[in-house]
Design a protein around this motif. Structure first.
Motif, mmCIF file in Angstrom:
data_model
loop_
_atom_site.group_PDB
_atom_site.id
_atom_site.type_symbol
_atom_site.label_atom_id
_atom_site.label_comp_id
_atom_site.label_asym_id
_atom_site.label_seq_id
_atom_site.Cartn_x
_atom_site.Cartn_y
_atom_site.Cartn_z
ATOM 1 N N TYR A 215 113.875 38.507 20.783
ATOM 2 C CA TYR A 215 114.280 39.105 22.052
ATOM 3 C C TYR A 215 115.556 38.497 22.625
ATOM 4 O O TYR A 215 116.122 39.027 23.576
ATOM 5 C CB TYR A 215 113.123 39.153 23.061
ATOM 6 N N MET A 216 116.075 37.424 21.992
ATOM 7 C CA MET A 216 117.372 36.900 22.396
ATOM 8 C C MET A 216 118.488 37.309 21.430
ATOM 9 O O MET A 216 119.652 37.298 21.812
ATOM 10 C CB MET A 216 117.316 35.365 22.474
ATOM 11 N N ASP A 219 119.183 42.041 19.654
ATOM 12 C CA ASP A 219 120.144 42.972 20.249
ATOM 13 C C ASP A 219 121.421 43.068 19.417
ATOM 14 O O ASP A 219 121.996 44.141 19.252
ATOM 15 C CB ASP A 219 120.468 42.580 21.695
ATOM 16 N N THR A 322 120.037 35.665 32.982
ATOM 17 C CA THR A 322 118.983 35.502 31.977
ATOM 18 C C THR A 322 118.709 34.019 31.736
ATOM 19 O O THR A 322 117.560 33.614 31.508
ATOM 20 C CB THR A 322 119.403 36.172 30.653
ATOM 21 N N SER A 326 115.332 31.834 31.034
ATOM 22 C CA SER A 326 115.224 31.215 29.706
ATOM 23 C C SER A 326 114.986 29.720 29.828
ATOM 24 O O SER A 326 114.170 29.139 29.104
ATOM 25 C CB SER A 326 116.497 31.476 28.897
ATOM 26 N N ASN A 356 111.356 44.110 24.143
ATOM 27 C CA ASN A 356 112.806 44.079 24.026
ATOM 28 C C ASN A 356 113.316 45.100 23.008
ATOM 29 O O ASN A 356 114.324 45.778 23.235
ATOM 30 C CB ASN A 356 113.284 42.683 23.628
ATOM 31 N N ASN A 360 115.785 48.080 23.944
ATOM 32 C CA ASN A 360 117.071 48.221 23.258
ATOM 33 C C ASN A 360 117.248 49.616 22.680
ATOM 34 O O ASN A 360 118.342 50.201 22.760
ATOM 35 C CB ASN A 360 117.200 47.166 22.149
ATOM 36 N N THR A 376 117.457 42.284 27.490
ATOM 37 C CA THR A 376 117.144 40.862 27.302
ATOM 38 C C THR A 376 116.743 40.195 28.616
ATOM 39 O O THR A 376 115.790 39.421 28.668
ATOM 40 C CB THR A 376 118.359 40.133 26.692
ATOM 41 N N THR A 380 113.080 38.536 29.421
ATOM 42 C CA THR A 380 113.033 37.114 29.736
ATOM 43 C C THR A 380 112.284 36.865 31.051
ATOM 44 O O THR A 380 111.501 35.920 31.162
ATOM 45 C CB THR A 380 114.452 36.532 29.823
#
Length: 415
Positions: A215-216, A219, A322, A326, A356, A360, A376, A380
């Protein structure tokens, strides 16, 4: 450790920007794309040992060699499996041959991640300065080589090669420093019972690490296949600045894990108090940076990368917000490790990774790279705050976070 992070910040911002300017959005996008694949592999091959092994070394100091040797071979075997699966996947996907070659080269660095058990040992002894010295030295070498490659107008493949060698160079220095101890023979140790216990503890951490990376980082892979390499390059420019900044709060959370584990083990009344103070420091520092970035992101991007990357400004702003959540999640992970609640990390991160990917698919076609950044941020927030409300076992953690946000650091609030 702060010196190391300053060097890493310098490398990430200045050298990274220099490389991005030289390569341009298209080639920089290709480099970022294969690095994302490598990051996923390294995330798996680490096997969550940064938390599990560090905790075990603190709690079982008389069994250092057995624990380190067992962790080393678990990580080595995992790296071999990961590389074999990656090579098979890359061979069968629809991608140009150059990109496939770059991905295979960078993926080779996975084999050297097992030497990070030395780094985890130093962390457990609150001697992270030694591993930081190794990281700083290897970083200076690789950054200098990248600058030299730009000076000599080298092709993209040489940037791929030096990136792949970063883990190998770090492993070499870790071995040299660690050879001064009498523990280097840990390579020849392996305990089946320790392996079972480690795997029981670490599999949720592995799943959560992969889910976090998904999920980080997913993308960038999705942007590549839905928009193109140029868009990956522009998005990665903002991600480069985000990564450089986020190293600081992440390193702080890692370095304080032994202290948190020790307070928990001793049933100290200061355990929750120190956690609250730590959360507060992380949350408000990240919020301050996010606020400043909100008003200066366009200027920062143009000054750093040039007009070619100006579309990354809004992405950078979203990414810095974000970072607030995080960083909160990074501290929460240390709490889960100390409380032996690693399964909680796996559950929340898997749900967030799935969310995510769905977001996306929906947002990238509509909003482009901005949609990826929004996806994202949403995931998060969900993973590191909203989901706490849904789990009755996390009432204490939620209270700690709220106390941290409101600067309630009194001992009475920590009991």
């Amino acid at each position: 450790m702060m010196t190391e992070q300053l060097l890493r910040l310098f490398s990430g911002v200045f050298v990274g920007i220099y490389v991005a300017r030289y390569l341009g959005p298209d080639q920089f996008g290709a480099l970022s794309y294969v690095l994302t694949i490598s990051a996923l592999l390294i995330g798996v091959s680490r096997m969550g040992m940064d938390s599990v092994l560090t905790r075990d070394l603190v709690q079982k100091p008389d069994r250092k060699k057995e624990l380190m040797g067992t962790a080393f071979w678990i990580m080595t075997i995992t790296a071999a499996i990961c590389y074999a699966l990656t090579a098979t996947t890359i061979y069968n996907i629809q991608e140009d041959n150059e990109t496939k070659l770059y991905a295979l080269i960078v993926a080779g660095s996975t084999f050297f991640t097992s030497f990070l058990v030395i780094d985890f040992y130093f962390q457990s002894q609150i001697q992270a300065k030694y591993s930081s010295l190794c990281k700083s030295t290897s970083l200076i070498i690789t950054s200098s080589v990248k600058v030299a490659l730009i000076f000599y107008k080298s092709n993209l493949i040489w940037f791929v090669v030096i990136t792949a060698l970063e883990q190998a160079i770090l492993a070499t220095f870790l071995i040299i420093v660690f050879s001064r101890t009498n523990l280097l023979t840990f390579f020849f140790k392996f305990n089946t019972q320790d392996a079972k216990e480690m795997l029981t503890s670490c599999w949720p951490m592995v799943i959560s690490s992969v889910a976090i990376l998904i999920y980080m980082r997913i993308d960038q892979i999705m942007i590549r296949h839905m928009l193109g390499l140029r868009e990956v390059g522009i998005y990665s420019a903002a991600a480069k600045l985000f990564d450089a900044w986020f190293l600081l709060p992440y390193t702080l959370t890692i370095s304080l894990l032994p202290i948190i584990s020790k307070l928990k083990q001793e049933n100290s009344s200061f355990y929750k108090l120190r956690l609250t103070q730590f959360f507060s420091m992380i949350i408000w520092t990240c919020m301050l940076v996010a606020i400043i970035t909100t008003f200066t992101s366009e200027y920062i991007i143009k000054l750093s990368f040039g007009d070619e990357y100006k579309e990354a400004a809004l992405v950078l702003t979203i990414m810095m917000w974000t970072a607030v959540f995080s960083a909160t999640g990074s501290v929460s992970a240390r709490y889960f490790s100390a409380e032996r609640m690693e399964k909680k990390i796996a559950t929340r991160t898997i749900a967030s990774a799935i969310l995510n990917i769905i977001l996306n698919f929906v947002l990238i076609p509509i909003y482009g790279i901005i949609g990826a950044a929004i996806a994202t941020l949403t995931c998060t927030i969900f993973a590191n705050y909203l989901i706490d409300w849904l789990d009755k076992d996390l009432k204490d953690l939620l209270k700690i976070k709220h106390n941290a946000l409101l600067f309630r650091h009194q001992l009475k609030d920590s009991k």
